[in-house]
Design a protein around this motif. Structure first.
Motif, PDB file in Angstrom:
ATOM      1  N   VAL A  86       0.828  -1.205   0.000  1.00 34.46           N
ATOM      2  CA  VAL A  86       0.000   0.000   0.000  1.00 34.46           C
ATOM      3  C   VAL A  86       0.862   1.255   0.000  1.00 34.46           C
ATOM      4  O   VAL A  86       0.537   2.244  -0.657  1.00 34.46           O
ATOM      5  N   ILE A  90      -0.367   3.245  -2.924  1.00 30.89           N
ATOM      6  CA  ILE A  90      -1.315   4.221  -2.412  1.00 30.89           C
ATOM      7  C   ILE A  90      -0.614   5.137  -1.412  1.00 30.89           C
ATOM      8  O   ILE A  90       0.221   4.690  -0.637  1.00 30.89           O
ATOM      9  N   LEU A 130     -15.466   0.344  -6.602  1.00 31.53           N
ATOM     10  CA  LEU A 130     -14.999  -0.655  -5.639  1.00 31.53           C
ATOM     11  C   LEU A 130     -16.144  -1.562  -5.202  1.00 31.53           C
ATOM     12  O   LEU A 130     -15.985  -2.777  -5.102  1.00 31.53           O
ATOM     13  N   MET A 146      -2.353   2.682 -10.303  1.00 34.60           N
ATOM     14  CA  MET A 146      -3.508   1.922  -9.843  1.00 34.60           C
ATOM     15  C   MET A 146      -3.851   0.774 -10.773  1.00 34.60           C
ATOM     16  O   MET A 146      -4.641  -0.098 -10.431  1.00 34.60           O
ATOM     17  N   LYS A 152      -4.740  -3.745  -7.015  1.00 37.79           N
ATOM     18  CA  LYS A 152      -6.000  -4.479  -6.827  1.00 37.79           C
ATOM     19  C   LYS A 152      -5.884  -5.437  -5.655  1.00 37.79           C
ATOM     20  O   LYS A 152      -6.782  -5.511  -4.809  1.00 37.79           O
ATOM     21  N   SER A 154      -3.897  -5.216  -3.107  1.00 41.55           N
ATOM     22  CA  SER A 154      -3.809  -4.468  -1.862  1.00 41.55           C
ATOM     23  C   SER A 154      -5.175  -3.998  -1.397  1.00 41.55           C
ATOM     24  O   SER A 154      -5.498  -4.034  -0.207  1.00 41.55           O
ATOM     25  N   ILE A 155      -6.001  -3.555  -2.334  1.00 43.58           N
ATOM     26  CA  ILE A 155      -7.353  -3.106  -1.992  1.00 43.58           C
ATOM     27  C   ILE A 155      -8.175  -4.270  -1.455  1.00 43.58           C
ATOM     28  O   ILE A 155      -8.880  -4.148  -0.453  1.00 43.58           O
ATOM     29  N   GLU A 156      -8.096  -5.423  -2.107  1.00 42.31           N
ATOM     30  CA  GLU A 156      -8.852  -6.588  -1.655  1.00 42.31           C
ATOM     31  C   GLU A 156      -8.405  -7.041  -0.264  1.00 42.31           C
ATOM     32  O   GLU A 156      -9.232  -7.387   0.583  1.00 42.31           O
ATOM     33  N   ARG A 159      -9.676  -4.627   2.368  1.00 39.03           N
ATOM     34  CA  ARG A 159     -11.084  -4.902   2.664  1.00 39.03           C
ATOM     35  C   ARG A 159     -11.204  -6.020   3.698  1.00 39.03           C
ATOM     36  O   ARG A 159     -11.974  -5.935   4.656  1.00 39.03           O
ATOM     37  N   TYR A 203     -13.697   6.181   3.959  1.00 42.45           N
ATOM     38  CA  TYR A 203     -12.751   6.272   2.851  1.00 42.45           C
ATOM     39  C   TYR A 203     -12.111   7.657   2.841  1.00 42.45           C
ATOM     40  O   TYR A 203     -12.796   8.666   3.016  1.00 42.45           O
ATOM     41  N   LEU A 216      -5.923   6.207  -2.159  1.00 41.75           N
ATOM     42  CA  LEU A 216      -7.159   5.675  -1.582  1.00 41.75           C
ATOM     43  C   LEU A 216      -6.818   4.954  -0.297  1.00 41.75           C
ATOM     44  O   LEU A 216      -5.933   4.108  -0.262  1.00 41.75           O
ATOM     45  N   TYR A 217      -7.539   5.334   0.754  1.00 34.92           N
ATOM     46  CA  TYR A 217      -7.289   4.715   2.071  1.00 34.92           C
ATOM     47  C   TYR A 217      -8.636   4.400   2.703  1.00 34.92           C
ATOM     48  O   TYR A 217      -9.580   5.189   2.577  1.00 34.92           O
TER      49      TYR A 217
END
Length: 219
Positions: A86, A90, A130, A146, A152, A154-156, A159, A203, A216-217
């Motif tokens: 991240v 990010i 998202l 991104m 992707k 890292s975002i998953e 979550r 967010y 994005l955090y």
């Protein structure tokens, strides 16, 4: 969802060691393949197996204490890896916090000719992508970094760290936007609360002066 998405949904909620999780996933894939070969349709298989989260939870309930401990250790290791990824992809949370409270904070959109609602609406659009797992859509409004597969992932993973079961998106809550100027660079920052069935997520989303998503955090 199709077979691949179903297996992935199960795998995301497994809580054992990587080796034991991988074994279970292979067995699950083999069971599905055997059922398909026997003439059962995927729709029938999915209905029979049920919610993928319940499949994973049943597996977790039967784990030994040793496997549970291994799973927790794997989670801790994954968190370290996620944080490192991240930071690369990010903007780090510490940078967000620092920028947020700098004296050079202004009314959202002041330097680039947009208003606060425009910034918030763009942030809500990003959250919408998202929510729909539409990473192609998210990439279309984001910087090139991104588009990297690690973003992707890292975002998953982020979550999952918040909750393994968010439930369906219900509504947006409070929202705020501001503009920060640092070292000659303009950054639009939006902080939005999104309410889901089982969790509320805050967010923090950042855009450059062209309103392209740069960070994005979520927490």
């Amino acid at each position: 969802m199709n077979e691949q998405a179903y297996v992935k949904a199960v795998a995301k909620n497994l809580a054992a060691s990587k080796q034991r999780n991988d074994e279970f996933v292979r067995d699950l894939e083999s069971d599905i393949a055997d059922a398909l070969s026997a003439g059962e349709t995927w729709e029938q298989i999915e209905l029979r197996m049920g919610d993928p989260r319940h499949v994973a939870y049943e597996f977790n309930d039967n784990l030994s204490e040793k496997e549970r401990a291994a799973g927790k250790k794997r989670k801790r290791t994954k968190v370290i890896a996620i944080v490192a990824a991240v930071v690369v992809v990010i903007i780090a949370a510490i940078a967000i916090a620092t920028w947020w409270f700098l004296p050079s904070q202004h009314t959202a959109g002041q330097q680039i000719g947009v208003d606060e609602q425009t910034v918030i609406a763009q942030a809500e659009e990003a959250i919408g992508y998202l929510n729909a797992d539409d990473f192609a859509g998210l990439e279309s409004i984001s910087i090139e970094a991104m588009a990297d597969p690690s973003a992707k992932a890292s975002i998953e993973e982020a979550r999952d760290l918040i909750s393994s079961d968010w439930g369906e998106f219900e509504s947006f809550g409070s929202a705020y936007a501001a503009e920060v100027v640092q070292a000659g660079q303009v950054v639009e920052v939006a902080e939005i609360v999104a309410v889901y069935e089982n969790v509320s997520v805050t967010y923090t989303i950042m855009f450059n002066e062209d309103m392209v998503l740069t960070g994005l955090y979520m927490k």
